[in-house]
Design a protein around this motif. Structure first.
Motif, short mmCIF file in Angstrom:
data_model
loop_
_atom_site.label_atom_id
_atom_site.label_comp_id
_atom_site.label_asym_id
_atom_site.label_seq_id
_atom_site.Cartn_x
_atom_site.Cartn_y
_atom_site.Cartn_z
N LYS A 167 37.42 67.52 88.58
CA LYS A 167 36.40 67.42 89.61
C LYS A 167 37.05 66.93 90.90
CE LYS A 167 32.53 66.47 86.50
NZ LYS A 167 31.44 65.53 86.14
N PRO A 168 36.48 67.30 92.08
CA PRO A 168 37.05 66.83 93.35
C PRO A 168 37.10 65.31 93.40
CG PRO A 168 35.47 68.57 93.75
CD PRO A 168 35.35 68.22 92.30
N ILE A 169 38.17 64.78 94.00
CA ILE A 169 38.34 63.33 94.08
C ILE A 169 37.52 62.78 95.25
CG2 ILE A 169 40.65 63.49 93.13
CD1 ILE A 169 41.68 63.01 96.01
N GLU A 170 37.47 61.46 95.34
CA GLU A 170 36.76 60.81 96.43
C GLU A 170 37.47 61.06 97.76
OE1 GLU A 170 36.94 56.57 96.37
OE2 GLU A 170 38.92 56.53 95.46
N ASP A 171 36.73 60.95 98.84
CA ASP A 171 37.26 61.17 100.18
C ASP A 171 38.17 59.99 100.54
OD1 ASP A 171 37.84 61.72 102.75
OD2 ASP A 171 35.77 61.76 103.49
N LEU A 172 39.49 60.17 100.25
CA LEU A 172 40.43 59.06 100.45
C LEU A 172 40.56 58.70 101.93
CD1 LEU A 172 42.40 57.12 99.09
CD2 LEU A 172 44.17 58.87 99.31
N VAL A 173 40.67 59.73 102.80
CA VAL A 173 40.83 59.47 104.23
C VAL A 173 39.57 58.82 104.80
CG1 VAL A 173 41.08 60.57 106.48
CG2 VAL A 173 42.56 61.25 104.59
N GLY A 174 38.38 59.31 104.37
CA GLY A 174 37.14 58.69 104.84
C GLY A 174 37.07 57.23 104.44
N LYS A 175 37.52 56.91 103.23
CA LYS A 175 37.52 55.53 102.78
C LYS A 175 38.48 54.68 103.60
CE LYS A 175 38.35 52.75 98.61
NZ LYS A 175 38.75 52.80 97.18
N VAL A 176 39.66 55.26 103.92
CA VAL A 176 40.65 54.52 104.72
C VAL A 176 40.11 54.25 106.12
CG1 VAL A 176 42.90 54.75 105.84
CG2 VAL A 176 42.66 55.32 103.43
N LEU A 177 39.50 55.26 106.75
CA LEU A 177 38.95 55.07 108.10
C LEU A 177 37.81 54.06 108.12
CD1 LEU A 177 38.91 58.79 109.32
CD2 LEU A 177 40.42 56.97 110.11
N LYS A 178 37.08 54.01 107.01
CA LYS A 178 35.93 53.10 106.95
C LYS A 178 36.34 51.66 106.67
CE LYS A 178 31.46 52.56 104.63
NZ LYS A 178 30.55 53.12 103.61
N THR A 179 37.27 51.48 105.75
CA THR A 179 37.65 50.13 105.32
C THR A 179 38.92 49.62 105.99
OG1 THR A 179 38.94 50.96 103.44
CG2 THR A 179 36.59 50.57 103.09
N GLY A 180 39.77 50.54 106.47
CA GLY A 180 41.03 50.12 107.07
C GLY A 180 42.08 49.71 106.05
N SER A 181 41.83 49.98 104.77
CA SER A 181 42.78 49.60 103.72
C SER A 181 43.55 50.82 103.24
CB SER A 181 42.04 48.96 102.54
OG SER A 181 41.10 49.88 101.99
#
Length: 758
Positions: A319-333
């Motif tokens: 199945k498609p994975i979570e939006d890694l870049v979106g998570k990085v932009l949102k949390t900064g981690s």
């Protein structure tokens, strides 16, 4: 110095360097060409003289047919400078003598005697081949006797050219340096004036209203213009620095082996390196400005032209994975993913490890994100292969240990069933059960030997084998595993000679090939097993005089060219995960190679597959005449050391009826103590190799210290090929080796042989 003098120096130096370089290059070219022509002409004359002298001398040797003396003469002649090869042939071009003189070594005779293409004219010829002068000189003595072919090196011509070019280059460099010094001396006064004007122009803000004397000349005016443009030059310099910084970043990204994709704060792609393009199958121009979520199929977007083209999915759930870049932009981690598949534009699926991180400016603000992903497909395959290898090694170790213990059990079963057969007659009710037990134990012994041979990959133990009988037995076993929708057809040629082989391993070849054929026919088909003597129609690349062919063919799916190239590689399999190890055909190839054989494969997609295994027919060897019953009888005292009580008692029950006195010891320490007390009475010691506390190797060394001429026979459930200590002990003076399980005849013969040796 200011900017303009530096440019002036550079232009003048470049101009002078160009003129001098062209001059000396032209001189070197024409001079070298002329000298090379003169020197080459001299080399040709020298080569013709040498070839003519060799032809005259060889004529004498050919007339008297003294080829040995001719070879000695030619060897000496080949030592001449620049002579690289001398070949003497008859009138048809067949080489009689071939002398080669390689640089840095002495002349040597080449064997193989090829043929050379002789000139059409009887006058000989001279030509240039591969930077060598090649002369064909006829050998005559009233009539044409043959030809002399001389290869004469042109290395000296090349050396002369190289020296000439080097000297021209050195002179050119010296000329450039001298010219630059002269230019520097000549231009020094005007340059000083230019520097003063440049300094004044750069300090105009601080020197308002002040004047500076100006010397009117073209150079001074040009320098003044350069100074006035200083502000624009500064702007240009800053812009160039920015471009260079961007270029360095691009070069760095291109050099990175991992795929790198950079996005802005909206998650839109702004940069993608070459590695990312190669992994995804798309160029940065095609995806620039598109949201990463769409490009990597993280969400379903109806108007996305790249939807379902390439994406990242979880290996297990797919199945498609979570939006890694979106998570990085949102949390900064920083985020990391493992065990994922990346499907590229052409449908290729690769295992990747990917991570995402925020891009932060000097003020600590997130201005984008970077996604880094690495192709770990080969590493995952290697890890899987390593795990399989470790498993196989563990299985081999376990199999060796089990085989050792199993051989101890088989020894008692085989030994006592043999004693029962000796005591009973064919009419006895116990004869048939005892015979069945003995035959079963014997087959168990062969199975253990085959298993150990495969896991240890050592020299195999062979004996004369009827391949038809092995095939018939294998087919009986196959009928239990082959489904009813597959028809088994056998074509066994009668009167096939025996081959020297390991029957268990040949059976394994038949079973592995047949099981592969079964899996290639999921909807049923025909499995054909054939044997035949190798005929002239079988064009196989081996040097054996005769052989036997074993063929296994099916009417199944077949294989393409790429699969056929990998089919014998270890761990390669086309079967579903968990349904194949990739070792079946590798084992077939290994067994065939160990028997000195060859495998031929024919297969086409949807047209079936045919494996043909060719095994050599070994010439008959002298077989040691078996001892007669009365010859097995003996006398003397034999000490048996073994930690297995059944083995000790079996040896006693076998040897006592043969006339021997038998002493028993349950371990190495007890055996050494018994030998110390009765060393003069004990004729022979039989000791197990693997025992607790003190093993057979230590026992052997201790016995030889007590009595240097002590006769010792080694006993073990391991095969001699699979246990290096046995070979060491045999080389150290042990009188023989008996592998468990053993027969009455085997141990009696080993004892007779050991006691008869002086």
């Amino acid at each position: 110095m200011g900017l303009m003098p530096r440019r002036l120096y550079g232009h003048l130096l470049l101009l002078v360097s160009l003129i001098l370089t062209l001059t000396f290059l032209s001189y070197g070219h024409f001079t070298g060409k002329r000298q090379a022509e003169v020197y080459l002409k001299a080399l040709k004359l020298n080569a013709e003289v040498i070839a003519n002298n060799l032809a005259i001398s060889c004529a004498n040797y050919l007339v008297i047919r003294d080829y040995a003396a001719m070879e000695v003469f030619l060897l000496r002649s080949a030592e001449l400078p620049d002579v690289r090869r001398i070949q003497v042939s008859d009138t048809d071009g067949k080489v009689l003598t071939d002398i080669v003189h390689n640089t840095g070594s002495s002349p040597a005779i080449l064997y193989g005697l090829p043929s050379i293409k002789i000139p059409s004219s009887a006058k000989g010829s001279l030509q240039i081949e591969n930077d060598q002068i090649v002369i064909y000189q006829p050998i005559t003595a009233g009539s044409l006797l043959g030809w002399v072919k001389v290869n004469y090196s042109m290395d000296t011509v090349s050396d002369m050219k190289r020296i000439l070019w080097r000297n021209s280059l050195l002179i050119g460099i010296a000329g450039i340096l001298v010219s630059f010094v002269l230019i520097l001396i000549t231009l020094r006064p005007p340059i000083r004036a230019i520097k003063r004007l440049t300094d004044f122009a750069r300090k105009l803000d601080d020197l308002k209203g002040e004047q500076i004397p100006v010397e009117h000349s073209f150079i001074e005016i040009e320098q003044l213009g350069e100074s006035l443009n200083h502000a624009s030059l500064e702007l240009y310099s800053a812009e160039r620095k920015l471009v260079e910084e961007r270029e360095r970043l691009a070069v760095t990204l291109r050099s990175i082996g991992d795929g790198v994709v950079a996005t802005d704060t909206e998650g839109r792609i702004v940069l993608m390196n070459k590695a990312a393009e190669a992994l995804t199958g798309w160029t940065v121009e095609e995806v620039e400005g598109k949201p990463l979520r769409e490009v990597f199929h993280i969400t379903e977007v109806e108007d996305n032209p790249l939807r379902e083209v390439f994406h990242i999915i979880n290996e297990e759930t797919r199945k498609p994975i979570e939006d890694l870049v979106g998570k990085v932009l949102k949390t900064g981690s920083i985020g990391v993913h493992y065990n994922h598949f990346l499907t590229s534009r052409d449908g290729t699926e690769r295992s990747i490890a990917d991570s995402g991180a925020p891009i932060i400016d000097k003020g600590g603000k997130i201005i984008g994100a970077v996604l880094v992903f690495r192709d770990v497909t080969e590493r995952r395959k290697m890890e899987a292969q390593l795990l399989r290898s470790q498993r196989i090694e563990a299985v081999g170790t376990l199999a060796s240990g089990i085989a050792h213990d199993f051989n101890n059990l088989l020894s008692a079963i085989m030994g006592y069933s043999e004693i029962m057969l000796e005591m009973a007659k064919e009419g006895d009710p116990f004869y048939k059960p005892a015979n069945i037990i003995y035959n079963a134990a014997e087959r168990g012994t062969e199975l253990v030997k085959g298993m150990l041979t495969i896991t240890q990959r050592k020299k195999i133990e062979t004996k004369p084998v009827d391949i038809n009988e092995v095939t018939k037995h294998s087919i009986e076993l196959l009928r239990r595993t082959i489904p009813e929708n597959i028809e088994i057809i056998t074509k066994l040629e009668e009167g096939i000679p025996l081959i020297m082989a390991n029957s268990t391993q040949i059976q394994q070849v038949i079973m592995n090939l047949s099981i592969n054929a079964r899996d290639a026919m999921p909807d049923g088909g025909i499995l054909t097993i054939e044997t035949a003597v190798v005929s002239a129609e079988d064009s196989i690349p081996w040097d054996k005089d005769s052989g036997v062919k074993l063929s296994v063919s099916d009417t199944g799916l077949g294989m393409d060219e790429d699969t056929k190239r990998k089919i014998f590689d270890p761990f390669f399999t086309t079967k579903e995960e968990g349904k194949g190890t990739g070792l079946g055909l590798y084992t077939v190839h290994l067994i065939t190679s160990n028997h000195g054989g060859y495998i031929n494969l024919y297969s086409e997609p949807n047209k079936g597959t045919r494996f043909s295994v060719y095994l050599p027919i070994t010439k008959a060897v002298d077989i040691e005449e078996p001892l007669k019953a009365e010859e097995l009888m003996g006398s003397g005292t034999i000490l048996v050391i073994d930690d297995d009580a059944h083995i000790r008692e079996l040896c006693r029950d076998i040897l006592r009826p043969l006339g021997y006195r038998v002493l028993l010891a349950g371990d190495g320490s007890e055996g050494i103590d018994v030998f110390k007390m009765m060393k003069d009475e004990i004729s022979l010691v039989i000791t197990d190799i693997i025992m607790p506390k003190i093993g057979g190797s230590e026992v052997f060394q201790a016995l030889r210290i007590i009595k240097p001429d002590a006769k010792v026979i080694l006993l073990s459930g391991y095969s001699q090929n699979g246990f290096t200590d046995i070979d060491k002990l045999l080389k150290s003076g042990a009188k023989g080796f008996i592998q468990k399980p053993f027969t009455r005849y085997a141990i009696a013969q080993a004892i007779k042989k050991a006691l008869s040796e002086e």
